[in-house]
Design an enzyme around this catalytic site. Structure first.
Site, PDB file in Angstrom:
ATOM      1  N   GLU A  17       0.811  -1.218   0.000  1.00  0.00           N
ATOM      2  CA  GLU A  17       0.000   0.000   0.000  1.00  0.00           C
ATOM      3  C   GLU A  17       0.848   1.272   0.000  1.00  0.00           C
ATOM      4  OE1 GLU A  17      -3.612  -0.521   2.660  1.00  0.00           O
ATOM      5  OE2 GLU A  17      -2.416  -2.255   3.259  1.00  0.00           O
ATOM      6  N   SER A 153      -6.695  -2.234   1.909  1.00  0.00           N
ATOM      7  CA  SER A 153      -6.961  -1.767   0.546  1.00  0.00           C
ATOM      8  C   SER A 153      -7.564  -2.847  -0.340  1.00  0.00           C
ATOM      9  CB  SER A 153      -5.679  -1.205  -0.112  1.00  0.00           C
ATOM     10  OG  SER A 153      -5.270  -0.027   0.553  1.00  0.00           O
ATOM     11  N   TYR A 223      -9.426   3.732  -4.966  1.00  0.00           N
ATOM     12  CA  TYR A 223      -8.468   4.812  -5.194  1.00  0.00           C
ATOM     13  C   TYR A 223      -8.518   5.421  -6.586  1.00  0.00           C
ATOM     14  CZ  TYR A 223      -6.804   2.878  -0.842  1.00  0.00           C
ATOM     15  OH  TYR A 223      -6.741   2.432   0.447  1.00  0.00           O
ATOM     16  N   ARG A 262     -10.894   3.654  12.050  1.00  0.00           N
ATOM     17  CA  ARG A 262     -12.030   3.533  11.135  1.00  0.00           C
ATOM     18  C   ARG A 262     -12.501   2.083  11.133  1.00  0.00           C
ATOM     19  NH1 ARG A 262     -10.131   3.327   5.961  1.00  0.00           N
ATOM     20  NH2 ARG A 262     -10.816   1.162   5.854  1.00  0.00           N
ATOM     21  N   ASP A 264     -14.979  -0.814   9.519  1.00  0.00           N
ATOM     22  CA  ASP A 264     -15.746  -1.178   8.329  1.00  0.00           C
ATOM     23  C   ASP A 264     -16.849  -2.152   8.729  1.00  0.00           C
ATOM     24  OD1 ASP A 264     -13.961   0.381   6.923  1.00  0.00           O
ATOM     25  OD2 ASP A 264     -12.724  -1.312   6.290  1.00  0.00           O
ATOM     26  N   GLU A 277     -13.804  -5.252  10.006  1.00  0.00           N
ATOM     27  CA  GLU A 277     -12.411  -5.018  10.392  1.00  0.00           C
ATOM     28  C   GLU A 277     -12.247  -3.582  10.834  1.00  0.00           C
ATOM     29  OE1 GLU A 277      -9.891  -4.334   6.496  1.00  0.00           O
ATOM     30  OE2 GLU A 277     -11.240  -6.037   6.204  1.00  0.00           O
ATOM     31  N   ASN A 279      -9.314  -0.223  11.080  1.00  0.00           N
ATOM     32  CA  ASN A 279      -8.089   0.339  10.521  1.00  0.00           C
ATOM     33  C   ASN A 279      -7.525   1.343  11.513  1.00  0.00           C
ATOM     34  OD1 ASN A 279      -6.249   1.974   8.904  1.00  0.00           O
ATOM     35  ND2 ASN A 279      -7.155   0.981   7.121  1.00  0.00           N
ATOM     36  N   GLY A 283      -7.024   5.743   5.725  1.00  0.00           N
ATOM     37  CA  GLY A 283      -6.574   6.481   4.552  1.00  0.00           C
ATOM     38  C   GLY A 283      -6.988   7.939   4.610  1.00  0.00           C
TER      39      GLY A 283
END
Length: 316
Positions: A17, A153, A223, A262, A264, A277, A279, A283
């Site tokens: 990443e 990602s 992205y 964050r 999900d 999951e 983070n 990002g």
């Protein structure tokens, strides 16, 4: 100008990443400069430690994704250097970064998460892939979602609709990690809930709904501008919105995270959220979800990042 006289943004690294991390770092540096903060951006190479020792920053903003950026390694080095940083401690990172472990922790707190099994590549080699994959389908049913147990990602991740698709999905997964997480695929609305804590306890920002054009929120959809439609706040009922916020804050707390995270989630047709999951280094690119959530909450991203750095600096 800010009281922060010297801030370091870490971006790049050597994970899959890397390019995303560089974009996140550029964005954070831009918004911090706009907020009046003196910013230096550095990669994680052999020059980092000597540079930090010769000119210690007030605080570090880690925008490294995957690998050392989220498994606690770089944060361990920062602690050895006695440099404060934004985000979770190394121990909390290690737990959160390993998806099966994170799922086990949040499940122990009573949070919903899809049934799953995590198996290393060696298991399939030693026991025979055909027999093991057949049992996975028998146990979990179809469809399934396959992804590496570590990383982000959506690299190496795929939806499996039939038993015939599972072997190829496993091969793709093992290209990015030695252990696969295979979980029941929950049909529903995909949302991301960012959590920030500026010293008064963790608070959920508005959930962001993710609608990829091709139906799969893969690397390109994440992205590449225009490949995914986002709704911030998400088009959920007030009850589902509250449930998502509560789950994200609970996951942040259960996993011992700090400052920012964050989570999900998938929200099924009944409005019930499922933890997927978390983070620890969300990002921060132009198409990333935390900046969208901040905008939906009418919070300036530069001011938010500056506040997180000031909080980190105060921990020195």
């Amino acid at each position: 100008m800010s009281d922060l006289s010297h801030v370091l943004v870490l971006a790049g690294g050597l994970s899959y990443e890397r390019e995303v991390s560089l974009r996140s770092g550029r964005r954070v540096a831009e918004v911090l400069r706009a907020a009046g903060v003196d910013v230096e951006t550095r990669d994680t190479d052999a020059t980092l430690v000597p540079a930090v020792l010769s000119d210690p920053p007030d605080a570090v903003f880690v925008t490294l994704h995957g690998g050392a950026g989220e498994d606690g390694a770089i944060r361990s080095v920062l602690e050895l250097l006695d440099v404060p940083y934004v985000g979770a401690t190394p121990d909390a990172c290690r737990v959160a970064f390993d998806k099966p472990t994170a799922k086990a922790v949040v499940r122990s707190w009573g949070l919903n998460t899809p049934d799953s099994v995590a198996l290393p590549k060696e298991t399939f080699h030693d026991l025979g892939a055909t027999a093991v994959l057949a049992r996975i389908v028998d146990r979990l049913g179809l469809p399934l979602f396959v992804k590496p147990s570590r990383g982000g990602s959506a690299l190496g991740a795929s939806i499996v609709h039939s038993a015939e698709e599972l072997p190829a999905a496993m091969v793709g997964c093992f290209a990015y990690g030695d252990t696969a997480l295979i979980e029941q695929y929950v049909q529903g609305v995909e949302v991301a809930v960012s959590v920030v804590d500026l010293g008064d306890g963790p608070v959920a920002l508005p959930p962001v709904e993710i609608v990829p054009d091709r139906g799969v929120y893969d690397y390109a959809a994440r992205y590449t501008a225009g490949q995914t439609e986002f709704f911030a706040p998400a088009r959920l009922s007030p009850e589902a919105t509250e449930a998502c916020a509560g789950m994200a804050v609970a996951a942040h707390t259960a996993l011992g995270l700090r400052d920012v995270s964050r989570t999900d989630l998938i929200v099924d047709a009944t409005g019930k959220p499922y933890f997927l999951e978390v983070n620890v280094a969300p990002g921060m690119t132009e198409t990333s979800l935390l900046p969208m959530a901040a905008e939906a909450a009418h919070r300036d991203l530069g001011t938010l990042c500056k506040g997180l750095l000031e909080l980190a600096a105060a921990r020195r």
